[in-house]
Scaffold this motif. Structure first.
Motif, short mmCIF file in Angstrom:
data_model
loop_
_atom_site.label_atom_id
_atom_site.label_comp_id
_atom_site.label_asym_id
_atom_site.label_seq_id
_atom_site.Cartn_x
_atom_site.Cartn_y
_atom_site.Cartn_z
N ILE A 57 0.83 -1.21 0.00
CA ILE A 57 0.00 0.00 0.00
C ILE A 57 0.87 1.27 0.00
O ILE A 57 0.64 2.21 -0.76
N GLY A 58 1.89 1.28 0.86
CA GLY A 58 2.72 2.47 1.01
C GLY A 58 3.56 2.78 -0.21
O GLY A 58 3.62 3.94 -0.65
N LEU A 59 4.23 1.78 -0.77
CA LEU A 59 5.06 2.02 -1.95
C LEU A 59 4.21 2.39 -3.16
O LEU A 59 4.62 3.21 -4.00
N PHE A 90 5.08 5.95 -5.02
CA PHE A 90 5.44 6.10 -6.42
C PHE A 90 4.35 6.82 -7.21
O PHE A 90 4.65 7.56 -8.15
N THR A 91 3.07 6.59 -6.84
CA THR A 91 1.97 7.22 -7.57
C THR A 91 1.94 8.72 -7.36
O THR A 91 1.77 9.49 -8.32
N TYR A 92 2.11 9.16 -6.12
CA TYR A 92 1.95 10.58 -5.79
C TYR A 92 3.25 11.32 -5.56
O TYR A 92 3.26 12.56 -5.57
N GLY A 93 4.35 10.59 -5.34
CA GLY A 93 5.60 11.26 -5.03
C GLY A 93 6.66 11.13 -6.10
O GLY A 93 7.05 12.11 -6.74
N GLY A 137 -0.26 6.97 -18.98
CA GLY A 137 -1.17 5.84 -18.91
C GLY A 137 -0.57 4.60 -18.27
O GLY A 137 -1.25 3.58 -18.13
N GLN A 138 0.72 4.67 -17.90
CA GLN A 138 1.40 3.48 -17.40
C GLN A 138 1.93 3.60 -15.98
O GLN A 138 2.14 2.59 -15.31
N THR A 139 2.17 4.83 -15.50
CA THR A 139 2.82 4.96 -14.20
C THR A 139 1.97 4.38 -13.07
O THR A 139 2.52 3.87 -12.09
N GLY A 140 0.64 4.45 -13.19
CA GLY A 140 -0.20 3.85 -12.16
C GLY A 140 0.00 2.35 -12.06
O GLY A 140 0.05 1.79 -10.96
N LEU A 141 0.15 1.70 -13.22
CA LEU A 141 0.41 0.26 -13.23
C LEU A 141 1.82 -0.04 -12.76
O LEU A 141 2.05 -1.00 -12.01
N TRP A 142 2.77 0.77 -13.18
CA TRP A 142 4.16 0.57 -12.74
C TRP A 142 4.29 0.66 -11.22
O TRP A 142 5.05 -0.09 -10.61
N ALA A 143 3.54 1.57 -10.62
CA ALA A 143 3.62 1.74 -9.16
C ALA A 143 3.17 0.46 -8.44
O ALA A 143 3.79 0.03 -7.45
N ILE A 144 2.08 -0.16 -8.93
CA ILE A 144 1.60 -1.39 -8.31
C ILE A 144 2.64 -2.50 -8.47
O ILE A 144 2.91 -3.27 -7.54
N SER A 203 8.58 -5.41 -4.50
CA SER A 203 9.34 -5.06 -3.29
C SER A 203 8.84 -5.86 -2.09
O SER A 203 9.65 -6.37 -1.30
N ALA A 204 7.52 -5.99 -1.95
CA ALA A 204 6.97 -6.75 -0.83
C ALA A 204 7.33 -8.22 -0.94
O ALA A 204 7.63 -8.88 0.07
N SER A 205 7.33 -8.76 -2.15
CA SER A 205 7.71 -10.16 -2.35
C SER A 205 9.18 -10.37 -1.99
O SER A 205 9.54 -11.35 -1.32
N ALA A 206 10.02 -9.44 -2.44
CA ALA A 206 11.45 -9.54 -2.12
C ALA A 206 11.68 -9.45 -0.62
O ALA A 206 12.51 -10.18 -0.05
N TRP A 207 10.93 -8.57 0.06
CA TRP A 207 11.07 -8.44 1.50
C TRP A 207 10.74 -9.74 2.20
O TRP A 207 11.45 -10.18 3.13
N LEU A 208 9.67 -10.40 1.79
CA LEU A 208 9.28 -11.67 2.41
C LEU A 208 10.35 -12.73 2.19
O LEU A 208 10.70 -13.49 3.11
N MET A 209 10.89 -12.81 0.99
CA MET A 209 11.89 -13.83 0.70
C MET A 209 13.19 -13.60 1.47
O MET A 209 13.78 -14.53 2.01
N ILE A 210 13.62 -12.34 1.54
CA ILE A 210 14.91 -12.04 2.16
C ILE A 210 14.82 -12.11 3.69
O ILE A 210 15.67 -12.74 4.34
#
Length: 466
Positions: A248-250, A254-257, A278-285, A291-298
């Motif tokens: 949610i936070g990232l 990325f969307t607003y900052g 038309g793409q930055t909203g999707l890129w942010a998700i 990032s969250a997946s990497a955090w869980l794995m590491i």
């Protein structure tokens, strides 16, 4: 005759999907039937190879990363023990006195954080069964409780949700996942509050009739615990919440900052067919899920029993959902190419020429209902009518963010008719039938979301997007 051909094809698609036939086969077959009945049989093969497969391929190109990372993240949450820890933490806080609210919130937290609704259903059902049994609440109300927390407000209404239903409109309206946040929150609260109150009223009625939990056999799909590769089922609650907060936070950061502060003009110069707006909203998700997946794995590196198996299951788990949806998009592209569709399109677009929100809501609802899929119906509708709706909105001064939110909300109403794959799967997990539980599921996933949709259209028409 062309319009009748489309109707026959759609009815057969709905009926045969209800009978359990895969849409991977049904979509091209029913599209071919519509072509033949329309009198265009001579063009059948070129329509299949050029229209159907091109639309299918374009959809996969656009949304496969989101399906892939979403499925991977959900599997990591399940196998790390994070999903179970969050569910148990909510149970510990609310206890058994508020079993309906406990189940709804547990599902909502997980799905809003990006966990697949199917993973949530499997994770929450055993807890729900134990809670409802201890509180002597009818088991037949469990599917409605899970559906309310998983299939409604966290899927289509709450701003920033990483659900595919909230991501599909982004490239069509050049918005982001936080589109019309105020209206989204209002719609979400309508569904959450009224849905919980409705199920609670069913609980009280059952108590007055001394119904109790009910007599149920142990031969339930939900009792057959799916194979898991749990790293640590006792994962601390605070650690379990971190990946959800990252998603949610990232996404918001990325969307607003970050993206608005960057000069992305070099992308326009290097990639002729890519529009950053038309793409930055999707890129942010995508960045947030990765990032969250990497955090869980590491962070859980030493606790994994077989991380490779978890990753493989998550990745492979993305294939069937995206190909099902892409096949429905291919089917919609073929239907849209037929002459009979012009009549249907013009009828829908002219429902309320001065307020495209109403026309858009109708189109999304009808197609989601026919396909039994919110993402499938939304994709078909926007692929065929998205440009028209954007033009209509700009002509009458409607904010594209409002069009985005109405599209998502509308797709989440009629998508849970009896033939819906999500409904069939949920009832199978719970070991219940349509006759036992569907009426309550329909109330919280169809009636109340349509009411929330009408509220948003009314507010948006009066006050604009906010």
């Amino acid at each position: 005759m062309g319009t009748l051909a489309i109707i026959i094809s759609l009815m057969l698609l709905m009926f045969l999907a209800y009978r359990g036939i895969s849409v991977l086969l049904l979509a091209p077959l029913m599209a071919s039937l519509a072509v033949l009945l329309s009198g265009d049989g001579a063009f059948l093969l070129p329509i299949y190879t050029d229209t159907f497969m091109q639309a299918l391929g374009n959809y996969i190109i656009q949304f496969f990363p989101l399906f892939l990372l979403g499925a991977l993240f959900g599997q990591l949450m399940a196998d790390s023990g994070a999903a179970q820890s969050i569910a148990n933490g909510i149970v510990d806080k609310l206890g058994t006195h508020h079993v309906v609210l406990t189940v709804v919130l547990a599902c909502a937290v997980l799905t809003y954080g990006g966990v697949s609704l199917f993973v949530v259903a499997f994770a929450i059902y055993p807890i729900s069964r134990e809670l409802f049994h201890r509180a002597n609440v009818p088991k037949r109300l469990i599917p409605a409780s899970i559906a309310l927390g998983s299939f409604t407000f966290t899927m289509t209404a709450l701003p920033g949700t990483p659900a595919i239903q909230n991501a599909i409109p982004i490239p069509f309206f050049e918005t982001n996942s936080f589109a019309a946040p105020g209206l989204g929150i209002i719609a979400g609260m309508i569904m959450l509050v009224l849905g919980t109150l409705y199920i609670q009223s069913r609980v009280r009625k059952a108590a007055a009739q001394n119904e109790g939990y009910g007599r149920h056999t142990q031969n339930e799909v939900g009792n057959e615990k799916p194979e898991t590769n749990t790293a640590n089922s006792s994962m601390p609650l605070l650690l379990a919440l971190i990946p959800l907060l990252l998603v949610i936070g990232l996404n918001a950061l990325f969307t607003y900052g970050i993206f608005p502060a960057l000069d992305l003009g070099f992308i326009d110069e290097a990639f002729e067919n890519v529009s950053p707006d038309g793409q930055t909203g999707l890129w942010a998700i995508l960045i947030a899920l990765l990032s969250a997946s990497a955090w869980l794995m590491i962070t859980r590196w030493r606790q994994w029993q077989d991380l490779k198996d978890t990753v493989n299951k998550g990745v492979l788990g993305s294939l069937l959902p995206i190909f099902n949806t892409a096949s429905e998009v291919g089917y919609g592209a073929v239907i849209a190419s037929l002459a009979g569709f012009t009549i249907i399109r013009d009828a829908v677009l002219n429902v309320s020429p001065n307020n495209p929100l109403i026309s858009e809501a109708l189109a999304m609802s009808v197609l989601a209902g026919i396909t039994g899929s919110s993402s499938g119906g939304l994709s078909i509708a926007l692929q065929t009518l998205g440009s028209e709706y954007l033009a209509m909105a700009q002509e009458v001064g409607i904010d594209p963010e409002l069009m985005h939110r109405v599209a998502s909300l509308a797709a989440g109403g009629m998508d849970t008719l009896p033939h819906s794959g999500a409904v069939i799967t949920l009832l199978a997990i719970c070991g219940l039938t349509h006759r036992q539980s569907y009426a309550n599921v329909a109330m919280v996933t169809i009636v109340l979301p349509i009411g929330a949709l009408i509220s948003v259209i009314t507010l948006g028409t009066l006050f604009g997007s906010f």
